[in-house]
Scaffold this active site. Structure first.
Site, PDB file in Angstrom:
ATOM      1  N   LYS A  54       3.960  -8.925  -3.985  1.00 22.39           N
ATOM      2  CA  LYS A  54       3.614  -7.731  -4.765  1.00 22.39           C
ATOM      3  C   LYS A  54       4.880  -6.942  -5.108  1.00 22.39           C
ATOM      4  CE  LYS A  54      -0.956  -7.801  -2.781  1.00 22.39           C
ATOM      5  NZ  LYS A  54      -1.854  -7.457  -1.682  1.00 22.39           N
ATOM      6  N   GLN A  98      -2.520  -3.039   3.090  1.00 24.87           N
ATOM      7  CA  GLN A  98      -2.781  -4.483   3.169  1.00 24.87           C
ATOM      8  C   GLN A  98      -3.845  -4.772   4.235  1.00 24.87           C
ATOM      9  OE1 GLN A  98      -1.335  -6.829   1.045  1.00 24.87           O
ATOM     10  NE2 GLN A  98      -2.810  -8.236   1.979  1.00 24.87           N
ATOM     11  N   ASP A 121      -6.123  -0.793  -5.406  1.00 26.04           N
ATOM     12  CA  ASP A 121      -6.837  -1.971  -4.917  1.00 26.04           C
ATOM     13  C   ASP A 121      -8.313  -1.908  -5.295  1.00 26.04           C
ATOM     14  OD1 ASP A 121      -5.666  -4.130  -3.741  1.00 26.04           O
ATOM     15  OD2 ASP A 121      -5.637  -3.305  -1.706  1.00 26.04           O
TER      16      ASP A 121
END
Ligand code: NAP
Length: 294
Positions: A54, A98, A121
């Site tokens: 990322k 994450q 997200d």
């Protein structure tokens, strides 16, 4: 029939190219550089490599990135304080925690603390709730499911009226992709580990999405001739012929599916590359949304 292989790398590269241009144009206009912060707790190798990828993508597109690493024994309080700090930082437009978090940490509480406008997200319960409600718009939609819809529309055009079967109902893939398919006016059946007659249900699908995490579970004879198959699974299977001792396979028996489907995503190189491209797009969007605030 030999199915068309849907190349996620090419689609992601095209999308990233347009994001890169948009980021550069913002800089020329003196607008804020989009910024993404990642929070990684612990040292899980898979999570580390996802986070690394990322940041590499941010760098390639001119997006600023901020990496926060916390030890596996981090307390809930410390993690929440970290997210709170990023939420208050105007140079951070998107926050990504994450997942999965190490045992003992409450992911839902942490996700709840991310402001809706920084939830790149798309996992904030309010964004997911809005996704499920007619006439409501989430600030962001989850990246892997959005990437799947992008590939489907690129391959099929309209998804309206299609019979879609999704195998998997996780918060991360199965459920949000099902909700997105409904938004595209597909007729959706959601299957899971307690579904009976799974093969017969799968065989009715014009669009078959496999998000199970079981290597090559979906066989060729599960697929309706001419269906479009999206294989989300990423599974390691032992392979002594490979230097690293394993190879990656999807949830679908690819060679069998090739003979029956009209199009299929490969593993790797299908859905995976789209996930990061969508994250970059959401981060750009987060910065654009902030322009309207200031
Ligand atoms: P998950 O949370 O483990 O969910 C798996 C789903 O599959 C569950 O809903 C489960 O049903 C269902 N399932 C398991 N065994 C089944 C069976 N025998 N028959 C029918 N359904 C079954 O996994 P996930 O996070 O959604 O991920 C799924 C796969 O996608 C994994 O291989 C993961 O690595 C991959 N993935 C790829 C990307 C990407 O960017 N390419 C992103 C995310 C995930 P229950 O709900 O009943 O348990």
């Amino acid at each position: 029939m030999t199915a068309k292989v849907i190349d996620g790398k090419i689609a992601a590269a095209e999308l990233k190219g347009s994001i890169k241009k948009a980021v550069a144009a913002r800089k020329t206009k003196g607008l804020a550089v989009p910024g993404l912060a990642t929070v990684l707790v612990g040292e899980d190798p898979a999570s580390q490599s996802y986070v690394k990828a990322k940041h590499r993508a941010c760098e390639a597109l001119g997006i600023a990135s901020f990496k926060v690493g916390l030890p596996a024994d981090t307390t809930q309080e410390k993690l929440e304080a970290t997210v709170e700090g990023l939420a208050a930082d105007d140079t951070v437009h998107g926050i990504l925690v994450q997942l999965p978090l190490p045992k003992g940490l409450d992911a839902e509480r942490v996700l709840n603390m991310i402001p809706l406008t920084k939830d790149v997200d798309g996992f904030h319960p309010v964004n997911i709730g809005r996704l499920a409600q007619k006439g409501r718009e989430p600030a962001f939609t989850p990246c892997t499911p959005s990437g799947i819809i992008y590939l489907l529309k690129k391959t099929m055009g309209s998804l309206e009226g299609k019979n879609a079967v999704v195998i998997g109902r996780s918060n991360i893939v199965g459920m949000p992709v099902s909700l997105l398919l409904v938004r595209e006016n597909a007729t959706v059946t959601i299957c899971h580990s307690r579904t009976q007659n799974l093969q017969a249900i799968a065989k009715k699908a014009d669009i078959l999405v496999a998000a199970i995490g079981r290597p090559e579970m979906v066989r060729g004879d599960w697929i309706k001739p001419g269906a479009v198959v999206i294989d989300v699974g990423v599974n390691r299977v032992e392979d002594a012929s490979k230097k690293r001792g394993y190879r990656l396979v999807g949830d679908v028996a690819f060679d069998e599916a090739l003979e029956i489907a009209s199009a299929i995503t490969p593993v790797p190189g299908g859905v995976g590359p789209m996930t990061i491209a969508m994250l970059m797009q959401n981060t750009l969007r987060a910065a654009q949304m902030m322009d309207q605030v200031f």
